[in-house]
Design an enzyme around this catalytic site. Structure first.
Site, PDB file in Angstrom:
ATOM      1  N   HIS A 132       0.846  -1.191   0.000  1.00 40.83           N
ATOM      2  CA  HIS A 132       0.000   0.000   0.000  1.00 40.83           C
ATOM      3  C   HIS A 132       0.885   1.246   0.000  1.00 40.83           C
ATOM      4  CE1 HIS A 132      -2.862   3.055   1.321  1.00 40.83           C
ATOM      5  NE2 HIS A 132      -3.818   2.239   0.912  1.00 40.83           N
TER       6      HIS A 132
ATOM      7  N   GLU B 212      -3.880   2.250  -7.216  1.00 39.34           N
ATOM      8  CA  GLU B 212      -4.254   3.362  -6.340  1.00 39.34           C
ATOM      9  C   GLU B 212      -3.377   4.567  -6.655  1.00 39.34           C
ATOM     10  OE1 GLU B 212      -3.412   2.442  -2.228  1.00 39.34           O
ATOM     11  OE2 GLU B 212      -1.333   2.063  -2.751  1.00 39.34           O
TER      12      GLU B 212
END
Length: 259
Positions: free
Chosen positions: A100, A172
């Site tokens: 992430h 993302e």
């Protein structure tokens, strides 16, 4: 091959183990069973919440799946503060988020480390959700597609076709995480299509057709249907909008409407 969308909530460092129970109960009871036939719904929760969520999901036979937000690349040993994939597997985690952007930024995680973590998860029967995405300066320079494809290639290094078939990729754009800025559906499709092209190169057409690519970055109930409706976007990695069970159920239902 029709890919079933995956709507995965990333709680980040929010909700303690008691709050987790209430949130998952609300999510499960607010989303009628028929929606689970159209979309897979998951929550990736803090380590301290996993056992509580597991007990609830398995005890009440809920359709929601669950996982963690990080994992060690090591199997065991003198790694203070780390949690291994085998430990997560013992708790029946289906998923683990790796790479992430917040881990990459605050913990200096490299693509090579992300690939090692993905490998560790897969070796223990857990599907990694491998996150990739460009910062604002790359987007503004117009080199975002090449950047993300190369980052994805490095973050999947060492995974064979069978392992890639059990991997999820989350695109993302870093500039859209927690900022309220949202990439357009066309922006998401452009990059997700390029990622799928990379999977064709790495593992062949069949694996690429089956692999799910999610969009992450300020996903909301109002925007999810248009994004998931794109040909190469197969769901969402949802941050803040997943912290309220009923609101997250509405988001998942909206995604199911285009599945």
């Amino acid at each position: 091959m029709a890919r079933k969308p995956l709507i995965a909530g990333n709680w980040k460092m929010n909700l303690d183990h008691q709050q987790a129970i209430g949130t998952v109960q609300k999510l499960a009871f607010a989303l009628p069973k028929e929606y689970f036939e159209k979309v897979d719904v998951a929550v990736t929760v803090p380590f301290t919440d996993i056992r509580s969520v597991q007990t609830l999901v398995e005890g009440d036979k809920l359709e929601v799946t669950f996982g963690a937000q990080d994992v060690s690349q090591h199997e065991s040993g003198a790694y203070t503060g780390e949690v291994s994939a085998s430990m997560l597997a013992k708790l029946n985690c289906s998923w683990v988020v790796v790479g992430h952007s917040e881990r990459r930024e605050y913990h200096n995680e490299s693509d090579e480390l992300v690939a090692a973590k993905a490998k560790a998860a897969l070796s223990n029967g857990i599907s990694p959700i491998v996150c990739v995405g460009e910062p604002l300066e790359i987007r503004e320079a117009g080199t975002h597609v090449e950047y993300v494809v190369e980052q994805t290639r490095k973050s999947l290094a060492g995974l064979d076709a069978a392992e890639l078939a059990n991997t999820v990729i989350a695109y993302e754009p870093v500039w859209a995480i927690g900022t309220g800025k949202v990439a357009s559906a066309a922006d998401a499709q452009e990059v997700c299509k390029a990622i799928r092209g990379l999977i064709v190169e790495l593992a062949g057409d069949e694996v690429a057709e089956g692999l799910r690519i999610l969009y992450g970055g300020s996903v909301k109930a109002e925007t999810v249907a248009e994004i998931v409706g794109q040909p190469d976007v197969d769901g969402g990695l949802v941050g803040g909008a997943s912290l309220d069970g009923e609101a997250f159920a509405k988001l998942a239902a909206n995604a199911a409407s285009v599945a």
